[in-house]
Design an enzyme around this catalytic site. Sequence first.
Site, PDB file in Angstrom:
ATOM      1  N   GLU A  20       0.873  -1.174   0.000  1.00 33.94           N
ATOM      2  CA  GLU A  20       0.000   0.000   0.000  1.00 33.94           C
ATOM      3  C   GLU A  20       0.905   1.217   0.000  1.00 33.94           C
ATOM      4  O   GLU A  20       1.587   1.488   0.993  1.00 33.94           O
ATOM      5  CB  GLU A  20      -0.822   0.048   1.299  1.00 33.94           C
ATOM      6  CG  GLU A  20      -2.214  -0.489   1.233  1.00 33.94           C
ATOM      7  CD  GLU A  20      -2.973  -0.152   2.510  1.00 33.94           C
ATOM      8  OE1 GLU A  20      -3.300   1.033   2.730  1.00 33.94           O
ATOM      9  OE2 GLU A  20      -3.226  -1.065   3.306  1.00 33.94           O
ATOM     10  N   ASP A  78      -6.413   7.584   9.925  1.00 36.40           N
ATOM     11  CA  ASP A  78      -5.094   7.196  10.417  1.00 36.40           C
ATOM     12  C   ASP A  78      -4.788   7.818  11.771  1.00 36.40           C
ATOM     13  O   ASP A  78      -5.207   8.938  12.070  1.00 36.40           O
ATOM     14  CB  ASP A  78      -4.017   7.610   9.402  1.00 36.40           C
ATOM     15  CG  ASP A  78      -4.081   6.760   8.156  1.00 36.40           C
ATOM     16  OD1 ASP A  78      -3.993   5.534   8.282  1.00 36.40           O
ATOM     17  OD2 ASP A  78      -4.241   7.321   7.047  1.00 36.40           O
TER      18      ASP A  78
END
Length: 251
Positions: free
Chosen positions: A39, A50
Amino acid sequence: MKEYKVKNLVAYITTGFPSLEFTVDAALALAEAGVDTLELGMPFSDPVADGPVIEKANLKALEKGFKLDHLFDVSAKIAPHIDTLWMGYFNPFYHRGMDYFITQANKAGVNGFIIPDLPLEEARPYKPAIEAAGLNLIDFIAPTDSKARIEEIVKDAKKFIYLVAYAGITGAGKSEDLQPVITDIKSFTDTPVYVGFGVDQNTAKEKAEGADGVIVGSAFVKVLLDESLNDTQKISRIATLAKEIKEKINS
């Protein structure tokens, strides 16, 4: 005798941090260490899914002057060597246009997109063009999703399903029993299920239980943020970490 299927490891790193050259070297080292899919994070100023670790790396990459063209250049050097996905928030896709990203992904050899703030209903208009170009848009499932919602999400899921290990942000390290939701997913689809959020060398074996793989981000990015290490040491450290996690999920 039932055939044993090897579980996959997806590794996230932030493009351009600590440098573009480092990103290429790190990606190739992770491929050699047994990572199945990479990724490549697209640095963004407000990475809502995140935690503080990846957010810090995002901001540092932007401070160093990261631009989207850098992502495309780096990806062209990486994608021939490892299955590569772009992980980013919807804002850049919206402003540049999905067709633009599809074209760039095909040029670089990237295999698809992970867009955590693009829910199923909003993703539907884009999926036909993405899939027609031979690319994948990864679907997300949370433990809070109902069985009916899971059935709806997974019916057209391709490549793998991203099962969020808990409600919250990456790297928080919470723990939930994922077996009921994994059972529900597998009752509707044969598409592999990978568990992400809070996965590291200590939790990987447990998180992989019943799943087909794990997605690890913050554990790698923590190493990249460690200013006591030089670039060579960082790459060595994340490669060792990848090997350890791959071994644990398959032991």
